[in-house]
Design a protein around this motif. Structure first.
Motif, short mmCIF file in Angstrom:
data_model
loop_
_atom_site.label_atom_id
_atom_site.label_comp_id
_atom_site.label_asym_id
_atom_site.label_seq_id
_atom_site.Cartn_x
_atom_site.Cartn_y
_atom_site.Cartn_z
N ASP A 141 0.84 -1.21 0.00
CA ASP A 141 0.00 0.00 0.00
C ASP A 141 0.87 1.25 0.00
OD1 ASP A 141 -2.19 -1.59 0.11
OD2 ASP A 141 -2.63 -1.25 2.24
N TYR A 142 1.91 1.22 0.85
CA TYR A 142 2.80 2.38 0.97
C TYR A 142 3.44 2.71 -0.38
CZ TYR A 142 7.13 4.86 2.22
OH TYR A 142 8.18 5.75 2.26
N VAL A 143 4.02 1.68 -1.01
CA VAL A 143 4.70 1.92 -2.29
C VAL A 143 3.67 2.35 -3.36
CG1 VAL A 143 6.24 0.94 -4.03
CG2 VAL A 143 6.51 0.28 -1.66
N ASP A 144 2.49 1.71 -3.34
CA ASP A 144 1.45 2.09 -4.33
C ASP A 144 1.04 3.55 -4.16
OD1 ASP A 144 1.49 -0.45 -5.26
OD2 ASP A 144 -0.42 -1.08 -4.38
N LEU A 145 0.91 3.98 -2.89
CA LEU A 145 0.52 5.37 -2.64
C LEU A 145 1.60 6.35 -3.11
CD1 LEU A 145 -1.19 5.02 0.85
CD2 LEU A 145 -2.26 5.97 -1.19
N LEU A 146 2.86 5.97 -2.86
CA LEU A 146 3.96 6.83 -3.35
C LEU A 146 3.87 6.97 -4.87
CD1 LEU A 146 7.22 5.76 -1.42
CD2 LEU A 146 5.76 7.72 -0.97
N VAL A 147 3.62 5.84 -5.53
CA VAL A 147 3.54 5.86 -7.01
C VAL A 147 2.35 6.72 -7.45
CG1 VAL A 147 3.05 4.41 -9.03
CG2 VAL A 147 4.71 3.67 -7.35
N LYS A 148 1.22 6.55 -6.76
CA LYS A 148 0.03 7.34 -7.13
C LYS A 148 0.32 8.84 -7.03
CE LYS A 148 -3.99 4.54 -6.15
NZ LYS A 148 -5.01 4.23 -5.15
N ILE A 149 0.99 9.21 -5.93
CA ILE A 149 1.28 10.64 -5.75
C ILE A 149 2.31 11.11 -6.77
CG2 ILE A 149 2.22 12.36 -4.15
CD1 ILE A 149 0.91 10.83 -1.90
N ALA A 150 3.38 10.29 -6.97
CA ALA A 150 4.43 10.69 -7.92
C ALA A 150 3.85 10.82 -9.34
CB ALA A 150 5.57 9.68 -7.90
N ASN A 151 2.88 9.96 -9.66
CA ASN A 151 2.30 9.99 -11.01
C ASN A 151 0.99 10.77 -11.07
OD1 ASN A 151 4.19 8.35 -12.53
ND2 ASN A 151 3.55 6.71 -11.18
N SER A 152 0.69 11.49 -9.99
CA SER A 152 -0.60 12.19 -9.94
C SER A 152 -0.73 13.18 -11.10
CB SER A 152 -0.70 12.95 -8.61
OG SER A 152 -1.77 13.84 -8.67
N ASP A 153 -1.94 13.22 -11.67
CA ASP A 153 -2.16 14.19 -12.75
C ASP A 153 -2.76 15.48 -12.16
OD1 ASP A 153 -4.66 13.38 -12.05
OD2 ASP A 153 -5.36 12.95 -14.08
N ALA A 154 -2.68 15.60 -10.80
CA ALA A 154 -3.26 16.78 -10.15
C ALA A 154 -2.72 18.10 -10.70
CB ALA A 154 -3.04 16.70 -8.63
N PRO A 155 -1.38 18.22 -10.96
CA PRO A 155 -0.91 19.52 -11.48
C PRO A 155 -1.61 19.87 -12.79
CG PRO A 155 0.96 18.21 -10.77
CD PRO A 155 -0.25 17.32 -10.70
N ARG B 158 5.02 21.43 -6.10
CA ARG B 158 5.78 21.62 -4.87
C ARG B 158 5.16 20.81 -3.72
NH1 ARG B 158 10.51 22.67 -2.74
NH2 ARG B 158 10.90 24.43 -4.11
N LYS B 159 3.82 20.85 -3.67
CA LYS B 159 3.10 20.09 -2.62
C LYS B 159 3.39 18.60 -2.75
CE LYS B 159 0.54 22.45 0.17
NZ LYS B 159 0.93 22.31 1.56
N ILE B 160 3.34 18.11 -3.99
CA ILE B 160 3.58 16.69 -4.23
C ILE B 160 5.01 16.33 -3.83
CG2 ILE B 160 3.89 14.97 -6.08
CD1 ILE B 160 1.51 16.24 -7.49
N LYS B 161 5.96 17.16 -4.25
CA LYS B 161 7.37 16.89 -3.95
C LYS B 161 7.58 16.87 -2.43
CE LYS B 161 11.91 18.94 -4.61
NZ LYS B 161 12.06 19.55 -3.29
N ASP B 162 7.03 17.88 -1.74
CA ASP B 162 7.20 17.95 -0.28
C ASP B 162 6.54 16.74 0.39
OD1 ASP B 162 8.50 20.27 -0.67
OD2 ASP B 162 6.90 21.60 0.05
N GLY B 163 5.33 16.40 -0.08
CA GLY B 163 4.61 15.26 0.50
C GLY B 163 5.38 13.97 0.30
#
Lengths: 113, 337
Positions: B116-130, B187-192
């Motif tokens: 779950d931890y690694v999946d969440l990191l991937v989701k955030i790193a690949n987030s299309d939010a920006p 920036r938020k994603i990177k910091d998170g």
């Protein structure tokens, strides 16, 4: 500083001892003197090994439960970040709808006035 | 957007407002600073995604070892008792199975949490939010531009004060609003991500160590048990062969040499050697050591952000992936034997 459990080292020492005994047995004929005695000693060592592995497994379970609960907390924070990222878009979309609504109202009023 | 810019430019020329000019400079400065730092969240995509793929294989194989350890030990004991014509009791079976149901669940739960931890990191790193937030912000800019246009189109007179207020509130900012937001989200994603990687470092290392220690213990007991089984089969093989020369083993069944039985022992001996070879090859410690190293490199990257650390992280993860591939092949062989 992590806990150092000597049980694992003892397990590996006994394992190496069993391997040595098996090598001796494999190089001897079953008819040779002392074969049965060595075989009995090996089986006793195997019983001890099973017991130690069971104890080791029981004792190390807390390491998994502890890592599990620490990671659960961090995962919760990561989910919150994802949630916030999603929410920000929704908030801006809501603001867009609001501004458009005001625009429509002002445009309508200006036509009337 | 074009309309917004023309409206705002016209407005600037007309008003010449000092406050608006300052706001424009402020926004441009903010945008340039934020945008410059913004895209650095992308640097985590490649290492984290590669780490996820390899970690998923290690986790699945560790799960396989946990699920199989009791069965392997149980089966070996049943075969031993059958070879020696000994009575088998439930207590005998319980003694050789190291994992109780509760202990097994604690391990499988922790592996799930790691995934779950690694999946969440991937989701955030690949987030299309920006991108999606930037699109929403562009829509908002358009709506604001329309509003400013509508307000500026109102008849002058009593609306003059209202026009100034609307222009001051929404004017220049809308032009670069989406870019500032996009940079802010990066920036938020990177910091998170960095915070999560640094906070996760302790528990992840502890978990990898705990799995490694378990697997060391299980590898030792598996090798000891299956090496002993091989020795026992070799004994039967030699005892059967000895009958040909009228030599008897101490526990001999007093029957004459049996060719079919001899063939069975021969086949069992070959299978036992193959199983031992697969067991030795399926030692997961290499993969776990490389997983730990790859994870450490990601943590160092999160701490420093240096390009050299990025290159080292990618190299360590590729090394880890290669070790996992070898381990996965060995596990498949073990399963087949």
């Amino acid at each position: 500083m992590p806990d150092i459990d000597p049980t694992l080292d003892v397990i590996e020492i006994i394992g190496a001892g069993i391997t040595s005994m098996n090598r001796c047995l494999a190089n001897a004929l079953p008819t040779e003197k002392g074969y049965d005695e060595l075989e009995n000693q090996r089986d006793k060592a195997l019983d001890r090994l099973h017991l130690l592995v069971k104890i080791f497994t029981e004792n190390s379970t807390h390491r998994f439960t502890s890592a599990d609960s620490d990671l659960a907390l961090i995962n919760g924070e990561l989910q919150a970040i994802l949630h916030k990222l999603g929410k920000l878009g929704e908030m801006i979309d809501a603001a867009t709808e609001f501004v458009s609504a005001i625009d429509t109202v002002i445009a309508s009023i200006s036509k009337i006035v | 957007m074009i309309r917004a810019f023309s409206v705002n430019s016209t407005m600037l020329k007309r008003s010449g407002s000092r406050r608006t000019s300052l706001r424009l400079v402020g926004f441009l400065f903010l945008a340039s600073v934020a945008f410059g730092a913004g895209c650095s969240s992308n640097k985590y995509r490649e290492p984290i995604t590669k780490f996820q793929t390899s970690a998923a294989v290690v986790s699945a194989d560790a799960r396989k070892v946990y699920s199989e350890i009791n069965r392997l030990q149980r089966t070996a004991l049943i075969r031993k008792h059958a070879r020696e014509n000994k009575v088998l009791r439930q207590d005998d079976l319980d003694k050789v199975q190291p994992l109780s149901r509760a202990n097994l669940h604690a391990r499988l739960d922790a592996l799930d949490r790691l995934n779950d931890y690694v999946d969440l990191l991937v989701k955030i790193a690949n987030s299309d939010a920006p991108q999606s937030v930037s699109k929403s912000a562009t829509d908002l800019s358009g709506a604001i531009a329309n509003l400013v246009g509508t307000v500026n189109g109102l008849a002058s007179g009593e609306n003059a004060d209202f026009k100034v207020k609307v222009n001051n509130a929404f004017g220049v900012g809308s032009v670069i609003f989406s870019e500032v937001l996009k940079a802010f989200i990066h920036r938020k994603i990177k910091d998170g991500l960095e915070a999560a990687i640094l906070r996760g470092a302790g528990p992840i290392n502890e978990l990898i160590d705990a799995i490694e220690d378990d697997l060391r213990a299980y590898q030792t007991v598996n090798l000891a048990v299956f090496h002993s089984e091989r020795t026992d089969i070799l004994k039967l093989y030699n005892c059967e062969l000895a009958k040909k020369e009228s030599v008897r083993c101490p526990e001999d069944d007093r029957t004459p040499f049996n060719g079919q039985r001899f063939e069975t022992y021969k086949t069992q001996l070959i299978a036992s050697d193959d199983l031992l070879e697969s067991l030795r090859a399926a030692d997961p410690r290499e993969s776990l050591a490389k997983m730990k190293k790859a994870h450490l490199k990601i943590v160092l990257l999160a701490k420093s952000g240096a390009p050299a650390d990025f290159a080292e992280a990618v190299a360590a993860i590729e090394d880890f992936a290669a070790a996992v591939k070898r381990f996965a092949e060995a596990v498949e062989n073990l399963k087949a034997s």
